[in-house]
Enzyme design. Structure first.
Site, PDB file in Angstrom:
ATOM      1  N   CYS A  54     -29.836 -12.120  -3.047  1.00  0.00           N
ATOM      2  CA  CYS A  54     -28.703 -11.596  -3.822  1.00  0.00           C
ATOM      3  C   CYS A  54     -27.386 -12.098  -3.230  1.00  0.00           C
ATOM      4  O   CYS A  54     -26.926 -11.588  -2.204  1.00  0.00           O
ATOM      5  CB  CYS A  54     -28.742 -10.078  -3.835  1.00  0.00           C
ATOM      6  SG  CYS A  54     -27.372  -9.313  -4.722  1.00  0.00           S
ATOM      7  N   CYS A  57     -24.573  -9.521  -3.220  1.00  0.00           N
ATOM      8  CA  CYS A  57     -24.741  -8.502  -2.168  1.00  0.00           C
ATOM      9  C   CYS A  57     -24.305  -9.043  -0.806  1.00  0.00           C
ATOM     10  O   CYS A  57     -23.634  -8.347  -0.036  1.00  0.00           O
ATOM     11  CB  CYS A  57     -26.200  -8.070  -2.053  1.00  0.00           C
ATOM     12  SG  CYS A  57     -26.988  -7.594  -3.590  1.00  0.00           S
ATOM     13  N   ASP A  58     -24.722 -10.256  -0.496  1.00  0.00           N
ATOM     14  CA  ASP A  58     -24.611 -10.761   0.883  1.00  0.00           C
ATOM     15  C   ASP A  58     -23.663 -11.943   1.066  1.00  0.00           C
ATOM     16  O   ASP A  58     -23.446 -12.383   2.201  1.00  0.00           O
ATOM     17  CB  ASP A  58     -26.006 -11.180   1.382  1.00  0.00           C
ATOM     18  CG  ASP A  58     -26.981 -10.015   1.377  1.00  0.00           C
ATOM     19  OD1 ASP A  58     -26.542  -8.884   1.611  1.00  0.00           O
ATOM     20  OD2 ASP A  58     -28.186 -10.245   1.142  1.00  0.00           O
TER      21      ASP A  58
END
Length: 222
Positions: A54, A57-58
């Site tokens: 993701c 997300c990261d």
């Protein structure tokens, strides 16, 4: 964890779970789908330590770093383009010599100064002490294996529905996603499907939430 579901002669359902059995008049299937893994050495051990599924997300953890994106579809290029906001260099590693992504995404990716491509290549191994440091890459045409120093590996090679417990209970497509009537009703009356577990789902959080609401109302009506 749900092990299986069966319809009883009374018309209700028995849900067999790890913590015991439950009986219900209606069931909503919302188990989603999981990111497909490459299944290579080091992947599982270094997930969360440089291996990610993701970018949104990261991605911010990789500011000023070099990363690779594994895949060739829309998700791979969308997430790869997002990563250019943070990473110094984003290299797309793809098994084939052409992408599956839509033409506009291909154009944007190929024209982006931070993005480059390695064709006909698969990741063989991910290595590092406590974090990702290198990947072993194999050219699928020449069988040549090379090592690439890298800070992050973002994997976008598809999803697998979490439906193993539903085999023989509801109709599913060839990929294992639950078939529905175009909304949330499945092949079994009283069983509804919402989110990424459903065949044809848009794989977006806002859509999954909307389908969850629709399924709840359908279950209440049932």
């Amino acid at each position: 964890e749900v092990k299986s579901i069966e319809k009883l002669s009374s018309g209700s359902f028995r849900v067999q779970a790890a913590s015991g059995d439950f009986e219900a008049q209606a069931v909503i299937l919302a188990a989603g789908a999981s990111f497909r893994m490459l299944g290579v050495p080091g992947e599982r051990e270094l997930t969360g330590k440089g291996v990610s599924y993701c970018a949104t997300c990261d991605g911010a953890f990789f500011k000023g770093k070099n990363v690779i994106v594994v895949g060739g579809g829309d998700s791979a290029l969308q997430e790869g383009l997002f990563l250019t906001r943070f990473a110094t260099k984003v290299t797309v590693v793809h098994r084939r010599d052409k992408l599956r992504a839509s033409p506009i995404l291909q154009q944007r990716a190929k024209e982006h100064p931070k993005m480059s491509f390695i064709w006909d290549t698969a990741v063989e191994k991910i290595e590092g002490q406590g974090k990702v440091q290198t990947v072993s890459l194999k050219n699928l045409k020449t069988n040549e294996v090379s090592s690439l120093a890298i800070d992050g590996v973002f994997i976008f090679v598809g999803h697998d529905p979490n439906t193993s417990f539903l085999k023989g209970f509801v109709e599913m497509d060839e990929k294992g996603y639950v078939k529905s009537d175009g909304s949330v009703k499945t092949s079994v009356a009283g069983v509804f499907a919402a989110g990424e577990i459903r065949a044809g789902a848009t794989k977006q959080l806002v859509a999954a939430c909307g389908e969850g609401c629709e399924a709840a109302l359908a279950a209440q009506e049932h």
